[in-house]
Design a protein around this motif. Structure first.
Motif, PDB file in Angstrom:
ATOM      1  N   THR A   1       1.105  -1.764  -0.274  1.00  0.00           N
ATOM      2  CA  THR A   1       0.106   0.149  -0.183  1.00  0.00           C
ATOM      3  C   THR A   1       1.057   1.243  -0.075  1.00  0.00           C
ATOM      4  N   GLY A   2       0.894   2.078  -1.268  1.00  0.00           N
ATOM      5  CA  GLY A   2       1.172   3.175  -0.804  1.00  0.00           C
ATOM      6  C   GLY A   2       2.449   3.379  -1.773  1.00  0.00           C
ATOM      7  N   ARG A   3       2.823   1.979  -2.375  1.00  0.00           N
ATOM      8  CA  ARG A   3       4.081   1.655  -2.688  1.00  0.00           C
ATOM      9  C   ARG A   3       4.445   1.788  -3.968  1.00  0.00           C
ATOM     10  N   VAL A   4       3.135   1.160  -5.128  1.00  0.00           N
ATOM     11  CA  VAL A   4       3.108   0.971  -6.476  1.00  0.00           C
ATOM     12  C   VAL A   4       1.887   1.300  -7.048  1.00  0.00           C
ATOM     13  N   PRO A   5       2.114   1.603  -7.974  1.00  0.00           N
ATOM     14  CA  PRO A   5       0.190   1.614  -8.664  1.00  0.00           C
ATOM     15  C   PRO A   5      -0.605   0.318  -8.710  1.00  0.00           C
ATOM     16  N   ILE A   6      -1.869   0.527  -7.891  1.00  0.00           N
ATOM     17  CA  ILE A   6      -3.061  -0.450  -8.331  1.00  0.00           C
ATOM     18  C   ILE A   6      -3.381  -0.489  -9.175  1.00  0.00           C
ATOM     19  N   VAL A   7      -3.561  -1.158  -9.895  1.00  0.00           N
ATOM     20  CA  VAL A   7      -4.263  -1.800 -11.141  1.00  0.00           C
ATOM     21  C   VAL A   7      -5.360  -1.990 -11.089  1.00  0.00           C
ATOM     22  N   PRO A   8      -6.520  -1.344 -10.759  1.00  0.00           N
ATOM     23  CA  PRO A   8      -8.398  -1.678 -10.498  1.00  0.00           C
ATOM     24  C   PRO A   8      -8.828  -2.401 -11.511  1.00  0.00           C
ATOM     25  N   VAL A   9      -9.799  -3.229 -10.911  1.00  0.00           N
ATOM     26  CA  VAL A   9     -10.036  -4.090 -11.803  1.00  0.00           C
ATOM     27  C   VAL A   9     -11.689  -3.472 -12.448  1.00  0.00           C
ATOM     28  N   THR A  10     -12.179  -3.074 -13.733  1.00  0.00           N
ATOM     29  CA  THR A  10     -13.163  -1.995 -13.648  1.00  0.00           C
ATOM     30  C   THR A  10     -14.663  -2.179 -13.219  1.00  0.00           C
ATOM     31  N   THR A  11     -15.937  -1.399 -13.020  1.00  0.00           N
ATOM     32  CA  THR A  11     -16.822  -1.848 -12.659  1.00  0.00           C
ATOM     33  C   THR A  11     -17.959  -1.156 -13.280  1.00  0.00           C
ATOM     34  N   ASP A  12     -18.635  -1.066 -12.907  1.00  0.00           N
ATOM     35  CA  ASP A  12     -19.650   0.314 -14.467  1.00  0.00           C
ATOM     36  C   ASP A  12     -21.116   0.623 -13.156  1.00  0.00           C
ATOM     37  N   SER A  13     -20.484   0.803 -11.918  1.00  0.00           N
ATOM     38  CA  SER A  13     -21.365   1.205 -11.136  1.00  0.00           C
ATOM     39  C   SER A  13     -21.544   2.354 -11.695  1.00  0.00           C
ATOM     40  N   LYS A  14     -22.096   3.319 -11.338  1.00  0.00           N
ATOM     41  CA  LYS A  14     -22.483   5.044 -11.564  1.00  0.00           C
ATOM     42  C   LYS A  14     -21.944   5.970 -10.683  1.00  0.00           C
ATOM     43  N   ASP A  15     -22.227   5.083  -9.241  1.00  0.00           N
ATOM     44  CA  ASP A  15     -21.686   5.562  -7.922  1.00  0.00           C
ATOM     45  C   ASP A  15     -20.024   5.998  -7.473  1.00  0.00           C
ATOM     46  N   GLU A  16     -19.193   4.958  -9.034  1.00  0.00           N
ATOM     47  CA  GLU A  16     -17.861   5.029  -8.584  1.00  0.00           C
ATOM     48  C   GLU A  16     -17.035   5.543  -9.649  1.00  0.00           C
TER      49      GLU A  16
ATOM     50  N   GLU B   1       2.404  -4.499 -25.558  1.00  0.00           N
ATOM     51  CA  GLU B   1       1.498  -3.735 -25.037  1.00  0.00           C
ATOM     52  C   GLU B   1      -0.246  -3.236 -26.002  1.00  0.00           C
ATOM     53  N   GLU B   2       0.433  -3.182 -27.480  1.00  0.00           N
ATOM     54  CA  GLU B   2      -0.523  -2.569 -27.984  1.00  0.00           C
ATOM     55  C   GLU B   2      -1.883  -3.156 -28.137  1.00  0.00           C
ATOM     56  N   VAL B   3      -1.875  -4.906 -27.707  1.00  0.00           N
ATOM     57  CA  VAL B   3      -3.184  -5.777 -26.854  1.00  0.00           C
ATOM     58  C   VAL B   3      -3.627  -5.380 -26.049  1.00  0.00           C
ATOM     59  N   GLU B   4      -2.496  -5.514 -25.247  1.00  0.00           N
ATOM     60  CA  GLU B   4      -2.799  -5.641 -24.018  1.00  0.00           C
ATOM     61  C   GLU B   4      -3.602  -4.012 -22.835  1.00  0.00           C
ATOM     62  N   LYS B   5      -3.656  -3.570 -23.572  1.00  0.00           N
ATOM     63  CA  LYS B   5      -4.272  -1.841 -23.396  1.00  0.00           C
ATOM     64  C   LYS B   5      -5.195  -1.839 -23.809  1.00  0.00           C
ATOM     65  N   LYS B   6      -5.704  -2.345 -25.176  1.00  0.00           N
ATOM     66  CA  LYS B   6      -7.541  -2.716 -25.480  1.00  0.00           C
ATOM     67  C   LYS B   6      -7.892  -3.627 -24.138  1.00  0.00           C
ATOM     68  N   VAL B   7      -7.341  -4.167 -24.151  1.00  0.00           N
ATOM     69  CA  VAL B   7      -8.275  -5.786 -23.009  1.00  0.00           C
ATOM     70  C   VAL B   7      -8.822  -4.843 -22.014  1.00  0.00           C
ATOM     71  N   ASP B   8      -9.986  -5.129 -21.406  1.00  0.00           N
ATOM     72  CA  ASP B   8     -10.830  -3.538 -20.421  1.00  0.00           C
ATOM     73  C   ASP B   8     -11.510  -5.207 -19.526  1.00  0.00           C
ATOM     74  N   ILE B   9     -10.543  -5.025 -18.474  1.00  0.00           N
ATOM     75  CA  ILE B   9     -10.426  -6.650 -17.824  1.00  0.00           C
ATOM     76  C   ILE B   9     -11.876  -5.966 -16.185  1.00  0.00           C
ATOM     77  N   GLY B  10     -12.679  -6.443 -16.469  1.00  0.00           N
ATOM     78  CA  GLY B  10     -14.140  -5.791 -15.554  1.00  0.00           C
ATOM     79  C   GLY B  10     -15.410  -6.565 -14.945  1.00  0.00           C
ATOM     80  N   LEU B  11     -15.480  -6.372 -14.024  1.00  0.00           N
ATOM     81  CA  LEU B  11     -15.628  -7.330 -12.504  1.00  0.00           C
ATOM     82  C   LEU B  11     -17.628  -7.662 -13.344  1.00  0.00           C
ATOM     83  N   ALA B  12     -17.487  -9.079 -13.745  1.00  0.00           N
ATOM     84  CA  ALA B  12     -18.973  -9.825 -13.298  1.00  0.00           C
ATOM     85  C   ALA B  12     -19.219  -9.583 -12.765  1.00  0.00           C
TER      86      ALA B  12
END
Length: 546
Positions: free
Chosen positions: A368-383, A515-526
């Protein structure tokens, strides 16, 4: 593999070498990742061509993927473990849904008794839910020009029964959207006279015995459900995957590639179909998986030796046990112990006594506080919107670059982090504080990171294999699809909660497909794949007239 005999020649001078030897066993180079992913693709082809392979590549007969415009109200029954859930899912047609649900506990007696008793209990639970919680009136689905659109109610035959989709999180050989033979029980279930029988028929027979106006119209695996759920909320999805207590993946494949369907009507029709890979059983022979003595011990003492090999390397059920084996080898090192002054504890001496959640706590305190955390995307309007990929100008650190055992050389912030980790170890592993030094805390952090980092990088191989299999990437990079976004649905405690698991997975994916393909991958919570996914399958079944 690095030698382990150094453990038994330990002296102060060889301590670092022993740790280096262990670290080397867990390290995965880019070449290792490519070799593993190549084997994944070979196993995909084998499973698509023939039945009865460990990588089962089960045709699901789900031939449409929702886009979020579908509407309707359906029941879902989710059986996957200690609890079963009955759900009523109302699809709103705007990528959103309303879920009403109730959980019911499955006793050990039901898990191991006669199948009729288990399925009667499922039917009783649905009956209780309909009586107490649900409206149980399927609304008329809208007429949409997409694979999951349903015809108007006037076009359907009279249907007095409520349609229900069943999420059955056990291996089945599916022969139609509403037919599937139970191959084996897992997760502590062993109900008699069930294996070899059609699970949909077993459930429908129970409904009929109870005189319930409910019809099971669709059978769906939880991983398929994750794909469908993510597709509904995000407007499309090509892969649903579970990275939690267990692991599995399901993806959208060309029907022409599913050669084992032969000349069946499904294959003649063509198009696309979701395939349930059962990738937890990848490389059971362990010819490419980076096996260590610590992994061998986990496998040998498991309830299913030499099976589910990939799952034992990457899933939450086993990561804590691998780490426990590493720590015990350091406690038992001779002639001088390398951890906790050679002292152990009841949790450390207990099979599965070190839960993966403890590893997560340790890593969170350190990262925590050391490296960039890469979150998984969500679809919530509140976030707030989150960046799913690591920016190209951000270097993801190598988690294996140092042992951090030289406590005196650490910054005050890192020392404070180790103090927190030391507290976690003392509390969670029931150790005497006098036996736990800051250096011990550093070693526990290091061991946890080694095991989790390897798991995440191997998980990246599975995702990369699907991208290559579906023509969206080339192994090693150098090719990119024209698609602007490649949607991947995920579920499970590791991908959701384990610190940096997603970032580590993405780092592996970048090495494998560029990297070009990886950037297109949208990993999101089901969102609730097992409930909403089953409802979407029920919708598809009604559309197909089942």
């Amino acid at each position: 593999m690095a030698p382990t005999s150094a453990l038994y020649r330990a002296s102060p001078e060889t301590t670092r070498r022993i740790l280096d030897d262990i670290e080397e066993q867990f390290r995965l180079t880019k070449d290792d990742l490519i070799r593993i992913t190549t084997q994944f693709l070979e196993d995909f082809a084998l499973g698509l061509g023939e039945y009865n392979h460990p990588m089962a590549m089960i045709p699901t007969f789900v031939t449409g993927v929702p886009d979020g415009t579908e509407t309707g109200t359906f029941l879902a029954l989710d059986l996957g473990g200690t609890n079963l859930r009955v759900c009523e899912v109302e699809l709103l047609g705007n990528h959103e849904f309303v879920l009403r649900q109730q959980k019911y506990k499955v006793s050990e007696a039901l898990k191991t008794g006669e199948a009729t008793a288990l399925f009667d209990y499922l039917a009783d639970s649905v009956d209780a839910f309909l009586t107490e919680f649900a409206s149980a009136v399927p609304s008329s689905p809208t007429d949409q020009a997409n694979p999951f659109a349903s015809p108007s109610l006037a076009d359907l035959p009279p249907e007095p029964a409520v349609p229900l989709g069943l999420t059955f999180s056990f291996p089945v050989e599916q022969t139609a959207l509403n037919q599937g033979k139970i191959l084996t029980w897992t997760k502590g279930f062993s109900a008699k006279n069930a294996v070899g029988h059609d699970v949909v028929q077993l459930l429908q027979d129970a409904f009929n015995r109870k005189h319930l106006h409910v019809r099971c119209v669709a059978l769906v695996n939880d991983t398929v459900g994750a794909l469908l759920s993510r597709a509904y909320t995000s407007g499309g999805c090509i892969l649903g995957s579970i990275f939690g207590t267990g692991t599995n993946g399901a993806y959208v494949e060309k029907v022409d590639n599913i050669k084992k369907l032969g000349d069946s009507p499904a294959r003649q029709k063509g198009g696309h179909m979701i395939v349930n890979t059962e990738w937890g059983a990848f490389n059971n022979t362990r010819t490419v998986l980076p096996t260590t003595p610590f992994d061998n011990k986990v496998d040998r003492e498991s309830i299913n030796p030499r099976l589910q090999a990939f799952e034992k390397f990457i899933s939450g059920m086993y990561l804590g046990e691998i780490t426990r084996n590493v720590l015990l080898s350091l406690i038992d090192a001779a002639p001088k112990p390398l951890l906790f002054k050679g002292r152990s504890s009841t949790p450390l001496n207990t099979h599965y006594g070190l839960d993966t959640a403890i590893m997560s706590e340790v890593e969170e305190a350190w990262e925590t506080g050391r490296v960039p955390i890469v979150p998984v995307t969500t679809d919530s309007k509140d976030e707030k919107p989150v960046t799913n990929g690591v920016p190209s100008d951000t270097k993801v650190p190598d988690w294996q670059s140092a042992h951090f055992t030289d406590v005196d050389a650490l910054s005050p912030d890192d020392v404070a982090r180790l103090e927190r980790i030391r507290g976690i170890i003392i509390q969670r592993l029931a150790l005497d504080p006098a036996d736990v030094s800051l250096r011990d805390a550093a070693i526990v952090r290091w061991a946890s990171s080694l095991v989790a980092n390897r798991a995440a990088r191997l998980s990246g191989c599975a995702v990369a294999a699907v991208l290559v299999q579906t023509g969206r990437a080339k192994l090693g990079g150098g090719f990119t699809t024209q698609e602007q976004r490649i949607s991947v649905g995920v579920d499970g405690s590791l991908i959701q909660h384990y610190p940096n698991f997603n970032a580590r997975l993405r780092e592996s994916l970048r090495e494998l497909v560029g990297e070009e393909v990886e950037k297109k991958v949208d990993i999101g919570l089901a969102k609730d794949g097992s409930g909403v996914g089953a409802a979407l399958c029920a919708l598809q079944a009604i559309k197909q007239g089942l």
